[in-house]
Design a protein around this motif. Structure first.
Motif, PDB file in Angstrom:
ATOM      1  N   ASN A  84      10.475  -0.399  -3.824  1.00 12.25           N
ATOM      2  CA  ASN A  84       9.511   0.211  -2.912  1.00 12.25           C
ATOM      3  C   ASN A  84       9.881  -0.125  -1.471  1.00 12.25           C
ATOM      4  N   PRO A  85      10.966   0.467  -0.965  1.00 13.07           N
ATOM      5  CA  PRO A  85      11.386   0.114   0.396  1.00 13.07           C
ATOM      6  C   PRO A  85      10.422   0.651   1.455  1.00 13.07           C
ATOM      7  N   MET A  86      10.108  -0.179   2.423  1.00 15.54           N
ATOM      8  CA  MET A  86       9.322   0.263   3.586  1.00 15.54           C
ATOM      9  C   MET A  86      10.229   0.175   4.810  1.00 15.54           C
ATOM     10  N   ARG A  87      10.541   1.285   5.409  1.00 10.44           N
ATOM     11  CA  ARG A  87      11.412   1.313   6.572  1.00 10.44           C
ATOM     12  C   ARG A  87      10.645   0.855   7.811  1.00 10.44           C
ATOM     13  N   PHE A  88      11.382   0.478   8.825  1.00 10.27           N
ATOM     14  CA  PHE A  88      10.748   0.096  10.086  1.00 10.27           C
ATOM     15  C   PHE A  88      11.561   0.627  11.252  1.00 10.27           C
ATOM     16  N   THR A  89      10.882   0.796  12.371  1.00  5.13           N
ATOM     17  CA  THR A  89      11.529   1.243  13.608  1.00  5.13           C
ATOM     18  C   THR A  89      10.982   0.438  14.772  1.00  5.13           C
ATOM     19  N   ILE A  90      11.884  -0.114  15.547  1.00  5.39           N
ATOM     20  CA  ILE A  90      11.527  -0.836  16.773  1.00  5.39           C
ATOM     21  C   ILE A  90      11.745   0.101  17.960  1.00  5.39           C
ATOM     22  N   PHE A  91      10.741   0.172  18.836  1.00  6.82           N
ATOM     23  CA  PHE A  91      10.872   0.957  20.064  1.00  6.82           C
ATOM     24  C   PHE A  91      11.192  -0.003  21.214  1.00  6.82           C
ATOM     25  N   SER A  92      12.483  -0.144  21.518  1.00  5.15           N
ATOM     26  CA  SER A  92      12.911  -1.004  22.626  1.00  5.15           C
ATOM     27  C   SER A  92      12.803  -0.213  23.921  1.00  5.15           C
ATOM     28  N   CYS A  93      12.080  -0.758  24.889  1.00  8.20           N
ATOM     29  CA  CYS A  93      11.807   0.027  26.101  1.00  8.20           C
ATOM     30  C   CYS A  93      11.956  -0.786  27.384  1.00  8.20           C
ATOM     31  N   ALA A 124       0.814  -1.221   0.000  1.00 13.13           N
ATOM     32  CA  ALA A 124       0.000   0.000   0.000  1.00 13.13           C
ATOM     33  C   ALA A 124       0.843   1.264   0.000  1.00 13.13           C
ATOM     34  N   GLY A 125       2.166   1.120   0.095  1.00  7.56           N
ATOM     35  CA  GLY A 125       3.044   2.279   0.051  1.00  7.56           C
ATOM     36  C   GLY A 125       3.258   2.970   1.380  1.00  7.56           C
ATOM     37  N   VAL A 126       3.049   2.253   2.501  1.00  2.17           N
ATOM     38  CA  VAL A 126       3.311   2.823   3.829  1.00  2.17           C
ATOM     39  C   VAL A 126       4.803   3.127   3.956  1.00  2.17           C
ATOM     40  N   THR A 127       5.120   4.269   4.533  1.00  5.32           N
ATOM     41  CA  THR A 127       6.516   4.701   4.640  1.00  5.32           C
ATOM     42  C   THR A 127       7.275   4.005   5.764  1.00  5.32           C
ATOM     43  N   ARG A 128       6.620   3.852   6.906  1.00  3.85           N
ATOM     44  CA  ARG A 128       7.312   3.346   8.108  1.00  3.85           C
ATOM     45  C   ARG A 128       6.396   2.406   8.880  1.00  3.85           C
ATOM     46  N   LYS A 141       8.420 -13.174  16.879  1.00  3.18           N
ATOM     47  CA  LYS A 141       9.167 -11.922  16.787  1.00  3.18           C
ATOM     48  C   LYS A 141      10.273 -11.987  15.734  1.00  3.18           C
ATOM     49  N   ARG A 142      11.016 -13.103  15.710  1.00  4.87           N
ATOM     50  CA  ARG A 142      12.117 -13.213  14.749  1.00  4.87           C
ATOM     51  C   ARG A 142      11.583 -13.177  13.318  1.00  4.87           C
ATOM     52  N   GLU A 143      10.458 -13.854  13.090  1.00  5.67           N
ATOM     53  CA  GLU A 143       9.873 -13.877  11.752  1.00  5.67           C
ATOM     54  C   GLU A 143       9.382 -12.487  11.341  1.00  5.67           C
ATOM     55  N   THR A 144       8.838 -11.761  12.292  1.00  4.87           N
ATOM     56  CA  THR A 144       8.366 -10.400  12.020  1.00  4.87           C
ATOM     57  C   THR A 144       9.510  -9.493  11.578  1.00  4.87           C
ATOM     58  N   ILE A 145      10.602  -9.521  12.325  1.00  3.76           N
ATOM     59  CA  ILE A 145      11.734  -8.657  12.001  1.00  3.76           C
ATOM     60  C   ILE A 145      12.354  -9.064  10.665  1.00  3.76           C
ATOM     61  N   ALA A 146      12.418 -10.375  10.395  1.00  6.54           N
ATOM     62  CA  ALA A 146      12.959 -10.842   9.117  1.00  6.54           C
ATOM     63  C   ALA A 146      12.129 -10.319   7.945  1.00  6.54           C
ATOM     64  N   ARG A 147      10.785 -10.352   8.086  1.00  6.03           N
ATOM     65  CA  ARG A 147       9.934  -9.860   7.012  1.00  6.03           C
ATOM     66  C   ARG A 147      10.122  -8.352   6.812  1.00  6.03           C
ATOM     67  N   LEU A 148      10.238  -7.619   7.921  1.00  8.46           N
ATOM     68  CA  LEU A 148      10.454  -6.177   7.820  1.00  8.46           C
ATOM     69  C   LEU A 148      11.790  -5.857   7.137  1.00  8.46           C
ATOM     70  N   LYS A 149      12.806  -6.631   7.449  1.00  6.48           N
ATOM     71  CA  LYS A 149      14.101  -6.413   6.805  1.00  6.48           C
ATOM     72  C   LYS A 149      14.015  -6.687   5.307  1.00  6.48           C
ATOM     73  N   ASP A 150      13.280  -7.726   4.939  1.00 10.18           N
ATOM     74  CA  ASP A 150      13.114  -8.033   3.517  1.00 10.18           C
ATOM     75  C   ASP A 150      12.508  -6.842   2.772  1.00 10.18           C
ATOM     76  N   TRP A 151      11.425  -6.275   3.311  1.00  6.13           N
ATOM     77  CA  TRP A 151      10.745  -5.181   2.622  1.00  6.13           C
ATOM     78  C   TRP A 151      11.553  -3.885   2.693  1.00  6.13           C
ATOM     79  N   SER A 152      12.379  -3.717   3.719  1.00  6.55           N
ATOM     80  CA  SER A 152      13.200  -2.504   3.785  1.00  6.55           C
ATOM     81  C   SER A 152      14.301  -2.518   2.723  1.00  6.55           C
ATOM     82  N   HIS A 153      14.629  -3.723   2.231  1.00  5.04           N
ATOM     83  CA  HIS A 153      15.665  -3.858   1.209  1.00  5.04           C
ATOM     84  C   HIS A 153      15.091  -3.924  -0.204  1.00  5.04           C
ATOM     85  N   ASP A 154      13.797  -3.746  -0.327  1.00  6.88           N
ATOM     86  CA  ASP A 154      13.151  -3.749  -1.642  1.00  6.88           C
ATOM     87  C   ASP A 154      13.579  -2.484  -2.392  1.00  6.88           C
ATOM     88  N   THR A 155      14.344  -2.644  -3.446  1.00  6.96           N
ATOM     89  CA  THR A 155      14.898  -1.481  -4.141  1.00  6.96           C
ATOM     90  C   THR A 155      13.827  -0.670  -4.861  1.00  6.96           C
TER      91      THR A 155
END
Length: 309
Positions: free
Chosen positions: A128-137, A85-89, A112-126
């Motif tokens: 249509n990259p979708m960036r991600f941010t984890i809030f570690s608290c 859908a073209g979400v930025t983050r 959790k590991r599968e989630t982060i792996a999928r996010l990394k895959d889409w962030s490397h899409d040349t």
């Protein structure tokens, strides 16, 4: 102004929505069912099917940031749809210790590991990259609340949502802890008030999406297990909590025995103690705190207010 979609309608979604809906940003709630209580916040609730990519993509068009409070397959489906859908983050439901501090064979993985792996895959899409941010608290203060996380409708089904499921139960002045690592060092825990976390997210949005890192580390406070027990005893006005103290080297044995007995509540409790001993919830350099104007609540202040009232 940023357009935000909060996925989920539990307690964490409510707290995030309450903070975001008081800003200039546009916020919608993505839920499987209608949620009339969110109407008080003047948030639009979108009822959708997390199993339908078509449904998800349709409602995510024009959204800048997705903040997820759902996990497992629904979150994976949400990630895929957000990318298309073209979400930025994308902010995944990863609100605990830094991912780098988790064991490879993490018993608390829960997808959790599968989630982060999928996010990394889409962030490397040349294309249509979708960036991600984890809030570690770290650990939420609300684990130590009257009623525990369950009172806030957070962490349901994880085994740690009940009052007293983690470290201490101030309702009956008891505790079950491991205070020192296997090499004899005090165990530290980063702690965050869930309401502070919401304020940090708002402040990060105001700071600008272009400045977001793959991981923001935030904390309201950082204490040793020993200090946490001391605070509990002082706030309850007792000489000391009735404490069961475990040695680090015995934690795996306790987990194995509880598993053999199929005592899953005890398994969950010991797995959390083992994760705490390994440093899962400890970090020393929060990188978002110094960037934004959020004054977090000290753990003592929160605990005193929670149990003295």
């Amino acid at each position: 102004m940023v357009k935000i979609a909060i996925a989920g309608s539990g307690g964490l979604a409510w707290i995030f929505a309450k903070a975001l809906c008081s800003t200039e940003h546009t916020t919608i709630i993505l839920s499987r069912n209608d949620q009339p209580e969110f109407a008080k916040l003047e948030c639009q609730v979108v009822v959708l099917d997390y199993d339908s990519q078509l449904d998800l993509r349709f409602h995510l068009r024009g959204i800048d940031v997705v903040i997820s409070t759902v996990s497992g397959a629904p979150q994976i489906n949400l990630i895929d749809a957000a990318h298309d859908a073209g979400v930025t983050r994308f902010v995944p439901a990863e609100f605990e210790g830094p991912p780098a501090r988790r064991a490879l064979n993490d018993p608390l993985n829960r997808g959790k590991r599968e989630t982060i792996a999928r996010l990394k895959d889409w962030s490397h899409d040349t294309r249509n990259p979708m960036r991600f941010t984890i809030f570690s608290c770290g650990v939420f203060y609300q684990r130590f609340a009257r009623g525990g996380l369950a009172l806030y409708n957070i962490g349901i089904g994880t085994g740690i949502e009940r009052q007293g499921a983690y470290l201490m139960n101030l309702g009956n002045d008891t505790a079950e802890v491991v205070e020192y690592t296997g090499d004899g060092k005090p165990i530290y825990i980063c702690l965050t008030d869930v309401y502070d976390l919401a304020n940090f997210i708002v402040a990060a949005l105001d700071h600008g999406l272009s400045s977001w890192l793959p991981e923001f580390r935030v904390q309201s406070d950082r204490k040793t297990v020993t200090e946490i027990l001391h605070y509990g005893a002082v706030v309850k006005n007792v000489n000391g909590l009735d404490t069961i103290t475990h040695e680090a080297q015995n934690l795996k044995k306790n987990i194995d025995y509880a598993s053999y007995q199929q005592d899953w509540d005890t398994v969950a409790r010991f797995e959390e103690l083992a994760a705490t001993e390994s440093g899962r919830y400890n970090f020393t350099q929060p990188n978002l705190n110094p960037l934004v104007n959020v004054v977090p609540t000290p753990f003592w202040d929160w605990l005193y207010h929670e149990w003295k009232s």
